[in-house]
Scaffold this active site. Structure first.
Site, mmCIF file in Angstrom:
data_model
loop_
_atom_site.group_PDB
_atom_site.id
_atom_site.type_symbol
_atom_site.label_atom_id
_atom_site.label_comp_id
_atom_site.label_asym_id
_atom_site.label_seq_id
_atom_site.Cartn_x
_atom_site.Cartn_y
_atom_site.Cartn_z
ATOM 1 C CE1 TYR A 143 48.398 7.496 -4.069
ATOM 2 C CE2 TYR A 143 47.601 7.336 -6.322
ATOM 3 C CZ TYR A 143 47.967 6.734 -5.135
ATOM 4 O OH TYR A 143 47.893 5.361 -5.016
ATOM 5 C CD GLU A 145 53.779 15.062 -11.858
ATOM 6 O OE1 GLU A 145 54.693 14.208 -11.868
ATOM 7 O OE2 GLU A 145 53.450 15.707 -12.874
ATOM 8 N N GLY A 146 53.720 12.674 -6.823
ATOM 9 C CA GLY A 146 54.388 12.146 -5.628
ATOM 10 C C GLY A 146 54.904 10.735 -5.884
ATOM 11 C CB SER A 187 34.597 0.857 -0.486
ATOM 12 O OG SER A 187 35.313 1.922 -1.040
ATOM 13 C CE1 TYR A 202 30.549 10.277 -7.113
ATOM 14 C CE2 TYR A 202 32.914 9.905 -7.144
ATOM 15 C CZ TYR A 202 31.725 10.040 -6.439
ATOM 16 O OH TYR A 202 31.724 9.937 -5.066
ATOM 17 C CG ASP A 269 37.500 10.231 -12.744
ATOM 18 O OD1 ASP A 269 37.187 10.261 -11.550
ATOM 19 O OD2 ASP A 269 37.493 9.189 -13.426
HETATM 20 P P1 NAD Z 1 45.209 2.535 2.551
HETATM 21 O O1 NAD Z 1 44.898 3.971 2.691
HETATM 22 O O2 NAD Z 1 44.210 1.533 3.031
HETATM 23 O O3 NAD Z 1 46.593 2.176 3.241
HETATM 24 C C1 NAD Z 1 47.655 3.082 3.353
HETATM 25 C C2 NAD Z 1 48.295 2.878 4.705
HETATM 26 O O4 NAD Z 1 49.418 3.775 4.840
HETATM 27 C C3 NAD Z 1 47.334 3.204 5.870
HETATM 28 O O5 NAD Z 1 47.418 2.195 6.848
HETATM 29 C C4 NAD Z 1 47.864 4.532 6.405
HETATM 30 O O6 NAD Z 1 47.564 4.755 7.764
HETATM 31 C C5 NAD Z 1 49.331 4.398 6.094
HETATM 32 N N1 NAD Z 1 50.026 5.701 5.992
HETATM 33 C C6 NAD Z 1 49.661 6.765 5.241
HETATM 34 N N2 NAD Z 1 50.545 7.772 5.392
HETATM 35 C C7 NAD Z 1 51.497 7.320 6.268
HETATM 36 C C8 NAD Z 1 52.657 7.889 6.821
HETATM 37 N N3 NAD Z 1 53.048 9.127 6.511
HETATM 38 N N4 NAD Z 1 53.406 7.146 7.686
HETATM 39 C C9 NAD Z 1 53.026 5.877 8.011
HETATM 40 N N5 NAD Z 1 51.920 5.290 7.505
HETATM 41 C C10 NAD Z 1 51.169 6.000 6.645
HETATM 42 O O7 NAD Z 1 45.530 2.290 1.002
HETATM 43 P P2 NAD Z 1 45.802 0.940 0.207
HETATM 44 O O8 NAD Z 1 44.760 0.807 -0.809
HETATM 45 O O9 NAD Z 1 46.066 -0.167 1.129
HETATM 46 O O10 NAD Z 1 47.146 1.328 -0.566
HETATM 47 C C11 NAD Z 1 48.417 0.849 -0.140
HETATM 48 C C12 NAD Z 1 49.476 1.293 -1.142
HETATM 49 O O11 NAD Z 1 49.174 0.771 -2.441
HETATM 50 C C13 NAD Z 1 49.580 2.809 -1.285
HETATM 51 O O12 NAD Z 1 50.938 3.167 -1.421
HETATM 52 C C14 NAD Z 1 48.860 3.082 -2.572
HETATM 53 O O13 NAD Z 1 49.335 4.238 -3.204
HETATM 54 C C15 NAD Z 1 49.133 1.826 -3.380
HETATM 55 N N6 NAD Z 1 48.091 1.595 -4.381
HETATM 56 C C16 NAD Z 1 46.863 1.104 -4.026
HETATM 57 C C17 NAD Z 1 45.893 0.935 -4.995
HETATM 58 C C18 NAD Z 1 44.529 0.385 -4.664
HETATM 59 O O14 NAD Z 1 43.685 0.295 -5.567
HETATM 60 N N7 NAD Z 1 44.254 -0.029 -3.458
HETATM 61 C C19 NAD Z 1 46.148 1.273 -6.331
HETATM 62 C C20 NAD Z 1 47.396 1.802 -6.642
HETATM 63 C C21 NAD Z 1 48.366 1.944 -5.669
HETATM 64 N N1 UDP Z 2 33.508 6.700 -9.011
HETATM 65 C C1 UDP Z 2 32.129 6.741 -9.161
HETATM 66 N N2 UDP Z 2 31.363 6.751 -8.043
HETATM 67 C C2 UDP Z 2 31.876 6.677 -6.789
HETATM 68 C C3 UDP Z 2 33.280 6.612 -6.628
HETATM 69 C C4 UDP Z 2 34.075 6.628 -7.764
HETATM 70 O O1 UDP Z 2 31.622 6.792 -10.282
HETATM 71 O O2 UDP Z 2 31.086 6.678 -5.822
HETATM 72 C C5 UDP Z 2 34.354 6.671 -10.224
HETATM 73 C C6 UDP Z 2 35.508 7.659 -10.230
HETATM 74 O O3 UDP Z 2 35.080 8.905 -10.751
HETATM 75 C C7 UDP Z 2 36.501 6.952 -11.140
HETATM 76 C C8 UDP Z 2 36.260 5.474 -10.857
HETATM 77 O O4 UDP Z 2 34.958 5.381 -10.283
HETATM 78 O O5 UDP Z 2 36.173 7.203 -12.493
HETATM 79 C C9 UDP Z 2 37.285 4.858 -9.917
HETATM 80 O O6 UDP Z 2 37.363 5.676 -8.778
HETATM 81 P P1 UDP Z 2 38.252 5.335 -7.511
HETATM 82 O O7 UDP Z 2 38.181 6.507 -6.584
HETATM 83 O O8 UDP Z 2 37.871 4.005 -6.967
HETATM 84 O O9 UDP Z 2 39.728 5.141 -8.094
HETATM 85 P P2 UDP Z 2 40.607 5.970 -9.148
HETATM 86 O O10 UDP Z 2 40.828 4.994 -10.240
HETATM 87 O O11 UDP Z 2 39.851 7.168 -9.628
HETATM 88 O O12 UDP Z 2 41.822 6.340 -8.390
#
Ligand code: NAD
Ligand code: UDP
Length: 313
Positions: A143, A145-146, A187, A202, A269
């Site tokens: 994720y 590095e991607g 969540s 955690y 983490d």
């Molecule tokens: P999410 O998993 O709810 O949404 C991702 C969506 O992308 C899903 O609807 C999934 O079906 C779709 N998807 C995944 N791979 C796909 C593919 N190969 N082709 C087409 N659709 C594809 O996650 P999110 O929290 O809504 O995150 C959305 C974006 O925001 C992501 O790029 C994520 O990396 C970035 N982001 C989110 C957070 C966060 O805290 N929510 C933090 C940092 C970055």
């Molecule tokens: N975490 C936790 N309990 C959980 C889920 C996550 O303590 O049930 C911790 C996790 O180890 C991290 C932080 O909460 O330190 C945020 O985790 P999340 O998966 O929401 O996002 P991240 O910032 O790690 O991508």
């Protein structure tokens, strides 16, 4: 405008589609439903300006659009680590395909990057000029590095082809429509509290995160799209910082839950995370407006009604 949102059926993407529809745009939501849900976008068809395209970004596609928000990618550690090779392909090949689509249309593309590009940061809070401390061999690398490669590709399309781009580095975001089972901390804690189960912290819970409410984030993405000529990268996140134990205590106090139990800390983490949002304030006139307690209340209300409707049981 005809606007493409990849990953539009996901958590953030569905809120973005909703905002764009409310702003009067035609919205094309492209998603393969890997982690997204049809229920997230079910209500949008009634607008008459919403189109759903089931497609995997790993495959090229041509669509006539004027703006592209590229969000498609699993975002929670549980999901992106389930099939790490696929996560890498989505980030690298998928982003190249969406950049190519944007180039064909001469459309501005906003990339949803992440605070994970900073890895386990040695600089606190994290400004955009900090180049990060990512373990390239670790379980989060697919994720981290991607997304770093996705940022590189985005800047290369900008320099090589003159494509208008914007890179948003999104910090932990939460809100209604988060998937119950996606394993993220907000969540997990809310679902555990509502089920009267123990909240799983955690490690010792001393690690910190900064939690941004989803409508604030969406507003930042829309402002970045509107700011043609500004590439970023720009941090979008709330700069309030909480330990995970503080979050657990807040959730148990307000929403219940049996007790707080400690479980092993996952590898790599990050210890501390908080955005420096000086750039977003200056360039986008953006800053978050929703406090954690207020955002949790709205999220809990959504979770409660989904729970009552039988979801998650
Ligand atoms: P999410 O998993 O709810 O949404 C991702 C969506 O992308 C899903 O609807 C999934 O079906 C779709 N998807 C995944 N791979 C796909 C593919 N190969 N082709 C087409 N659709 C594809 O996650 P999110 O929290 O809504 O995150 C959305 C974006 O925001 C992501 O790029 C994520 O990396 C970035 N982001 C989110 C957070 C966060 O805290 N929510 C933090 C940092 C970055
Ligand atoms: N975490 C936790 N309990 C959980 C889920 C996550 O303590 O049930 C911790 C996790 O180890 C991290 C932080 O909460 O330190 C945020 O985790 P999340 O998966 O929401 O996002 P991240 O910032 O790690 O991508």
């Amino acid at each position: 405008m005809r606007v493409l949102v990849t990953g539009g059926a996901g958590f953030v993407g569905s809120h973005l589609c909703e905002r764009l529809l409310n702003d009067g745009h035609d919205v094309v939501c492209l998603d393969n439903f890997y982690t997204g849900r049809r229920e997230n976008v079910a209500g949008f068809a009634a607008s008459g300006r919403f189109e759903l395209v089931e497609h995997d970004v790993e495959q090229p596609i041509s669509l006539p659009v004027e703006q592209v928000y590229h969000l498609a990618c699993p975002a929670s550690p549980v999901h992106y680590q389930a099939d790490p090779v696929r996560t890498l392909r989505t980030n690298v090949i998928g982003t190249l395909n969406m950049l190519e689509l944007a180039r064909q249309n001469n459309a501005r593309l906003v990339l949803a990057s992440t605070s994970e590009v900073y890895g386990d940061p040695e600089v606190h809070p994290q400004p955009e000029r900090y180049r990060g401390n990512v373990n390239p061999h670790g379980i989060r690398a697919c994720y981290d590095e991607g997304k770093r490669a996705a940022e590189s590709a985005t800047m290369d399309y900008h320099r090589q082809y003159g494509l208008s781009v914007g890179i948003a580095r999104i910090f932990n975001t939460y809100g209604p429509r988060m998937a119950f089972e996606d394993g993220r901390v907000v969540s997990n804690f809310l679902v555990q509290a509502m089920a009267g189960k123990p909240l799983t912290v955690y490690g010792d819970g001393s690690q910190t995160r900064s939690f941004c409410y989803v409508t604030d984030l969406v507003d930042g993405l829309v402002r970045l799209m509107a700011r043609g000529g500004f590439t970023g990268p720009v941090n979008l996140g709330n700069d309030g910082e909480f330990t995970i134990r503080q979050l657990a205590e807040l959730v148990t106090r307000k929403y219940g839950g049996a007790q707080i139990v400690e479980e092993p800390l996952p590898a790599d983490d990050p210890t501390r995370r908080k955005p420096d949002i000086t750039l977003a304030r200056a360039e986008l006139g953006w800053s978050p407006t929703v406090a954690l307690e207020q955002g949790l209340e709205a999220t809990a209300a959504d979770f409660r009604s989904r729970f009552a409707a039988g979801e998650g049981r």
